[in-house]
Design a protein around this motif. Structure first.
Motif, PDB file in Angstrom:
ATOM      1  N   VAL A   1       0.849  -1.127  -0.186  1.00  0.00           N
ATOM      2  CA  VAL A   1       0.045  -0.044   0.107  1.00  0.00           C
ATOM      3  C   VAL A   1       0.928   1.048  -0.154  1.00  0.00           C
ATOM      4  CG1 VAL A   1      -1.771   1.344   1.197  1.00  0.00           C
ATOM      5  CG2 VAL A   1      -1.854  -1.182   1.266  1.00  0.00           C
ATOM      6  N   VAL A   2       0.600   2.060  -0.894  1.00  0.00           N
ATOM      7  CA  VAL A   2       1.425   3.426  -0.957  1.00  0.00           C
ATOM      8  C   VAL A   2       0.663   4.395  -0.426  1.00  0.00           C
ATOM      9  CG1 VAL A   2       2.261   5.112  -2.633  1.00  0.00           C
ATOM     10  CG2 VAL A   2       2.443   2.684  -3.289  1.00  0.00           C
ATOM     11  N   ILE A   3       1.304   4.986   0.602  1.00  0.00           N
ATOM     12  CA  ILE A   3       0.686   6.113   1.350  1.00  0.00           C
ATOM     13  C   ILE A   3       1.391   7.428   1.015  1.00  0.00           C
ATOM     14  CG2 ILE A   3      -0.097   7.363   3.429  1.00  0.00           C
ATOM     15  CD1 ILE A   3      -1.224   4.283   2.965  1.00  0.00           C
ATOM     16  N   PRO A   4       0.999   8.123   0.230  1.00  0.00           N
ATOM     17  CA  PRO A   4       1.703   9.412  -0.496  1.00  0.00           C
ATOM     18  C   PRO A   4       1.542  10.425   0.695  1.00  0.00           C
ATOM     19  CG  PRO A   4      -0.039   8.732  -1.947  1.00  0.00           C
ATOM     20  CD  PRO A   4      -0.122   8.106  -1.056  1.00  0.00           C
ATOM     21  N   LYS A   5       2.827  11.112   0.757  1.00  0.00           N
ATOM     22  CA  LYS A   5       2.934  12.069   2.010  1.00  0.00           C
ATOM     23  C   LYS A   5       2.979  13.562   1.341  1.00  0.00           C
ATOM     24  CE  LYS A   5       6.055   9.180   4.861  1.00  0.00           C
ATOM     25  NZ  LYS A   5       7.488   8.852   5.557  1.00  0.00           N
ATOM     26  N   PRO A   6       2.567  14.459   2.312  1.00  0.00           N
ATOM     27  CA  PRO A   6       2.382  15.680   1.695  1.00  0.00           C
ATOM     28  C   PRO A   6       3.771  16.382   1.266  1.00  0.00           C
ATOM     29  CG  PRO A   6       1.099  15.424   3.772  1.00  0.00           C
ATOM     30  CD  PRO A   6       1.979  14.165   3.496  1.00  0.00           C
ATOM     31  N   LYS A   7       3.804  17.157   0.415  1.00  0.00           N
ATOM     32  CA  LYS A   7       4.976  17.921   0.057  1.00  0.00           C
ATOM     33  C   LYS A   7       5.116  19.289   0.762  1.00  0.00           C
ATOM     34  CE  LYS A   7       5.300  15.943  -4.396  1.00  0.00           C
ATOM     35  NZ  LYS A   7       4.151  15.180  -4.797  1.00  0.00           N
ATOM     36  N   GLY A   8       3.898  19.575   1.087  1.00  0.00           N
ATOM     37  CA  GLY A   8       3.748  21.188   1.779  1.00  0.00           C
ATOM     38  C   GLY A   8       3.155  22.368   1.058  1.00  0.00           C
ATOM     39  N   ASN A   9       3.095  21.923  -0.235  1.00  0.00           N
ATOM     40  CA  ASN A   9       2.448  23.018  -1.246  1.00  0.00           C
ATOM     41  C   ASN A   9       1.107  22.586  -1.626  1.00  0.00           C
ATOM     42  OD1 ASN A   9       3.262  20.791  -2.769  1.00  0.00           O
ATOM     43  ND2 ASN A   9       4.205  22.228  -4.464  1.00  0.00           N
ATOM     44  N   GLU A  10       0.477  21.698  -1.001  1.00  0.00           N
ATOM     45  CA  GLU A  10      -0.987  21.101  -1.616  1.00  0.00           C
ATOM     46  C   GLU A  10      -2.008  22.320  -1.153  1.00  0.00           C
ATOM     47  OE1 GLU A  10       1.492  17.472  -0.969  1.00  0.00           O
ATOM     48  OE2 GLU A  10       1.195  19.176   0.296  1.00  0.00           O
ATOM     49  N   THR A  11      -2.910  22.352  -2.104  1.00  0.00           N
ATOM     50  CA  THR A  11      -4.034  23.343  -1.839  1.00  0.00           C
ATOM     51  C   THR A  11      -5.215  22.712  -1.456  1.00  0.00           C
ATOM     52  OG1 THR A  11      -4.746  23.195  -4.220  1.00  0.00           O
ATOM     53  CG2 THR A  11      -2.969  25.001  -3.564  1.00  0.00           C
ATOM     54  N   VAL A  12      -5.239  21.149  -1.453  1.00  0.00           N
ATOM     55  CA  VAL A  12      -6.553  20.634  -0.963  1.00  0.00           C
ATOM     56  C   VAL A  12      -6.049  19.350   0.014  1.00  0.00           C
ATOM     57  CG1 VAL A  12      -8.160  18.791  -1.844  1.00  0.00           C
ATOM     58  CG2 VAL A  12      -7.766  20.864  -3.374  1.00  0.00           C
ATOM     59  N   SER A  13      -6.972  19.271   1.199  1.00  0.00           N
ATOM     60  CA  SER A  13      -6.584  18.438   2.199  1.00  0.00           C
ATOM     61  C   SER A  13      -7.504  17.163   2.049  1.00  0.00           C
ATOM     62  CB  SER A  13      -6.933  19.125   3.417  1.00  0.00           C
ATOM     63  OG  SER A  13      -7.077  18.116   4.596  1.00  0.00           O
ATOM     64  N   PHE A  14      -6.550  16.119   2.048  1.00  0.00           N
ATOM     65  CA  PHE A  14      -7.558  14.800   2.154  1.00  0.00           C
ATOM     66  C   PHE A  14      -8.382  14.763   3.490  1.00  0.00           C
ATOM     67  CE2 PHE A  14      -8.493  10.725   3.552  1.00  0.00           C
ATOM     68  CZ  PHE A  14      -9.171   9.960   2.228  1.00  0.00           C
ATOM     69  N   THR A  15      -8.089  15.009   4.432  1.00  0.00           N
ATOM     70  CA  THR A  15      -8.866  14.828   5.705  1.00  0.00           C
ATOM     71  C   THR A  15      -9.986  15.944   5.740  1.00  0.00           C
ATOM     72  OG1 THR A  15      -7.096  16.141   6.945  1.00  0.00           O
ATOM     73  CG2 THR A  15      -6.885  13.848   6.916  1.00  0.00           C
ATOM     74  N   LYS A  16      -9.594  17.106   5.384  1.00  0.00           N
ATOM     75  CA  LYS A  16     -10.644  18.148   5.311  1.00  0.00           C
ATOM     76  C   LYS A  16     -11.555  18.233   4.243  1.00  0.00           C
ATOM     77  CE  LYS A  16      -7.757  21.057   8.583  1.00  0.00           C
ATOM     78  NZ  LYS A  16      -6.926  22.389   8.785  1.00  0.00           N
ATOM     79  N   ASP A  17     -10.958  17.829   2.834  1.00  0.00           N
ATOM     80  CA  ASP A  17     -11.781  18.224   1.949  1.00  0.00           C
ATOM     81  C   ASP A  17     -12.153  17.053   1.089  1.00  0.00           C
ATOM     82  OD1 ASP A  17     -11.423  21.161   1.865  1.00  0.00           O
ATOM     83  OD2 ASP A  17      -9.260  20.746   1.094  1.00  0.00           O
ATOM     84  N   ILE A  18     -11.711  16.002   1.175  1.00  0.00           N
ATOM     85  CA  ILE A  18     -12.112  14.557   0.291  1.00  0.00           C
ATOM     86  C   ILE A  18     -12.769  13.587   1.451  1.00  0.00           C
ATOM     87  CG2 ILE A  18     -11.173  12.868  -1.062  1.00  0.00           C
ATOM     88  CD1 ILE A  18     -10.653  15.637  -2.388  1.00  0.00           C
ATOM     89  N   ALA A  19     -12.077  13.346   2.574  1.00  0.00           N
ATOM     90  CA  ALA A  19     -12.674  12.348   3.386  1.00  0.00           C
ATOM     91  C   ALA A  19     -13.884  12.439   3.703  1.00  0.00           C
ATOM     92  CB  ALA A  19     -11.769  12.162   4.656  1.00  0.00           C
ATOM     93  N   PRO A  20     -14.433  13.675   4.051  1.00  0.00           N
ATOM     94  CA  PRO A  20     -15.668  13.947   4.796  1.00  0.00           C
ATOM     95  C   PRO A  20     -17.020  13.514   3.697  1.00  0.00           C
ATOM     96  CG  PRO A  20     -14.298  15.845   5.375  1.00  0.00           C
ATOM     97  CD  PRO A  20     -13.668  14.842   4.431  1.00  0.00           C
ATOM     98  N   PHE A  21     -16.633  14.058   2.240  1.00  0.00           N
ATOM     99  CA  PHE A  21     -17.762  13.794   1.507  1.00  0.00           C
ATOM    100  C   PHE A  21     -17.687  12.174   0.970  1.00  0.00           C
ATOM    101  CE2 PHE A  21     -14.629  14.864  -2.236  1.00  0.00           C
ATOM    102  CZ  PHE A  21     -14.955  13.609  -3.086  1.00  0.00           C
TER     103      PHE A  21
END
Length: 620
Positions: free
Chosen positions: A227-247
């Protein structure tokens, strides 16, 4: 198929169709008579071991009985249906017992726990009643936990769904008591499965009862999936936990979870999503066009997901594009954490909005909120008000009285700062409102309208401070200034509940004896010998000396609302005598950090609750 027959018949007796009664036509009556005649053949067919043919008659007859009942607008068990449901149930049971005996196996007389019951409970109940901190001490994550029950007693009465606590909690029409709490009610079909399973003996069809429900029925594990778990690079504009996971939690997890998720794709966590499903990986980091999850959700392939419910919003779609284009980074702490844990509640969303307010905006919010509360309580009665850096005072007492209360409150703030070593700055975000109400009727009305409760006759004040500070107030009845064994006067009442409001800052959970006791201890400074405080020690002596074991004096619920103040005052006074104000303040600090009373006592007083309780009771 056998299960479907039994469920159809048995639970027509429990779950009503809910349609209006329309009467029975001659044609329907004639068909029912023909169905009854057809069912009469089944007993003979079972004896001849014509099992498949019997099952087919029961299935088709059962379906037709339900259809006619729906047309007429009655329950399948209604007398208009000529007892056909009961006859089908009886024959289905006989068929299964006879067939199982011929095949050398145990009969299956109800739904399978592993295949049908466990997925319902895993999906709807285990998030609250899991192995870690199970609510009401009820652990539903294994069948062993079912057998143990919880603090309300046994979960099941075998053979009697109508007497089983499980059915009572999922089927009650009371939204506040129905389980799952704050979630969608179980469907009629799900309740039918549970009820039928209990009615047929609540059989557990797995080998070990300590296996987690989510693992029941799973095939033996194959080679481990990388399983690949990509790590943040620090310049992301979209958050998985705040923007993707909830919907995704709201729109996708319902179908892609449990023991048999659709297409073998489990979307309950980031890690399970990255494992993929029956068709392989569904997220290829950074490759939007090549990722099956995006192609189905984004409408590039049919069928478009999610099926049969609300689509993702335009913002969801745009966030999903950016998340893929930015590498599908996971910005949480645990990729195994449920996606539902990232869904923010309405309270959390409101708290975020409050946290963004400037101090000036928060102060205005406090005034607006307090004025709105007053209008709800006394819409035709005027009020006076005044403001200080820490306080907003309002009430229907005289201007002179309000100024007097302000003086006492300012003095109490000074004492609080000194006792707990608090620097300058607002003690309460947006100020603390102090409502001063001139008569009992007004105070009772405040409790009824704002708190939704009836105030006990001995209650003359209270405080409320929420974690987000959308509420921060003290409500007081002006009891006058005369001191007696029953009353310390308005000043004591004010100091008592203002200190309580301080201790409840930031949503801190404090034992009630600490909240009331600390407030009264501060209020008694210089007046310990007056009639009111001397009377408190007498009350504490009369009720606390009967407590056993001694550590129970520190438990919430040991004392009534009428005696918790006196007992709390006596305990706090004793603790201050033992170690001084500094140690007691450190003890409160430990409680505010989340430690239990026993942990805090051990840390600060180098003792345990039993020893401290025995010393306190001895001092009385």
């Amino acid at each position: 198929m056998r299960h479907a027959i039994i469920l159809t018949c048995l639970l027509g007796l429990v779950f009503s169709c809910g349609s209006p009664v329309m009467g029975q036509t001659p044609e329907q009556r004639k068909e029912l008579l023909e169905l009854k005649k057809e069912l009469g053949k089944v007993s003979s067919m079972i004896r001849k071991k014509e099992f498949d043919e019997s099952a087919e008659i029961l299935k088709t007859t059962g379906e037709r009985v339900e259809a006619i009942a729906k047309e007429i607008g009655v329950d399948p068990s209604d007398r208009k249906m000529m007892g056909l449901s009961e006859l089908i149930t009886k024959n289905a049971r006989t068929l299964e017992i006879t067939r199982a005996k011929a095949e050398g196996r145990e009969p299956v007389l109800g739904p399978s726990f592993v295949k049908e019951v466990a997925p319902i409970i895993q999906g709807k109940c285990v998030r609250c009643h899991g192995a870690v901190n199970p609510r009401c001490n009820l652990n539903l994550s294994t069948f062993a936990g079912w057998k143990a029950g919880g603090q309300s007693g046994a979960l099941l009465v075998v053979g009697k769904p109508e007497q089983s606590l499980l059915m009572a909690r999922v089927a009650t029409p009371d939204d506040k008591a129905r389980m799952p709490l704050n979630g969608a009610a179980l469907s009629n079909e799900e309740m039918k499965i549970l009820s039928s399973w209990i009615a047929e003996g609540a059989k557990y069809d797995a080998e070990k009862d300590d296996v987690p429900l989510e693992d029941l029925g799973k095939a033996p594990a194959g080679p481990p999936v990388t399983v690949v778990i990509p790590k943040p690079k620090g310049n992301e504009t979209v958050s998985f936990t705040k923007d993707i996971a909830p919907f995704m939690a709201n729109l996708c997890v319902g179908c892609h979870s449990g023991n048999a998720p659709d297409s073998g794709l489990d979307l309950t966590s980031f890690e399970s999503m990255m494992k993929g499903g029956d068709s392989g990986r569904v997220v290829i980091p950074g490759n939007r066009e090549g990722s099956r999850l995006f192609r189905l959700v984004g409408g590039l392939e049919a069928p478009r997901m999610p099926q049969g419910q609300a689509r993702i919003t335009r913002k969801n779609y745009e966030d999903l594009i950016k998340w893929f284009d930015e590498g599908n980074a996971f910005d949480g702490t645990d990729p195994k954490a449920p996606l539902r844990s990232y869904v923010r509640s309405e309270e959390e969303i409101a708290a975020d909005k409050l946290a963004k307010l400037t101090p000036e905006e928060f102060n205005k919010l406090r005034i607006d909120t307090s004025e709105d509360q007053w209008k709800k309580v006394a819409p035709t009665e005027s009020y006076r008000s005044l403001q200080t850096p820490d306080l907003f005072l309002m009430g229907n007492v005289s201007a002179t009285r309000l100024e007097e209360v302000n003086g006492w409150a300012t003095e109490n703030i000074t004492n609080i700062r000194k006792m707990f070593n608090i620097p300058n700055g607002q003690l309460w975000k947006g100020r603390l409102t102090i409502f001063v109400i001139k008569d009992r009727f007004g105070y009772d009305e405040f409790n009824q309208v704002i708190e939704g409760r009836r105030a006990a006759k001995e209650m003359t004040g209270h405080s409320v401070v929420s974690a987000s500070y959308d509420q921060a107030y003290v409500a007081l009845l002006d009891v006058g200034d005369d001191i007696s064994e029953e009353s310390g006067g308005l000043k004591v009442n004010l100091n008592d509940h203002m200190t309580g409001a301080f201790l409840r800052r930031d949503g801190a959970k404090m034992p009630e004896w600490v909240v009331r006791g600390t407030g009264l201890a501060l209020a008694s400074t210089g007046a310990e010998a007056n009639t009111y405080f001397k009377g408190m020690h007498s009350i504490a002596r009369s009720v606390a000396r009967a407590v056993s074991p001694p550590e129970n004096v520190f438990g919430d619920g040991t004392f009534s609302p009428a005696t918790i103040g006196p007992v709390g005052y006596s305990i706090v006074s004793y603790m201050i005598r033992q170690g001084g104000v500094g140690k007691f303040a450190a003890f409160v600090g430990e409680l505010k950090s989340g430690k239990s009373a026993d942990q805090a006592v051990r840390s600060v007083y180098n003792a345990d609750l039993k020893a401290l309780g025995a010393g306190f009771i001895g001092s009385l």
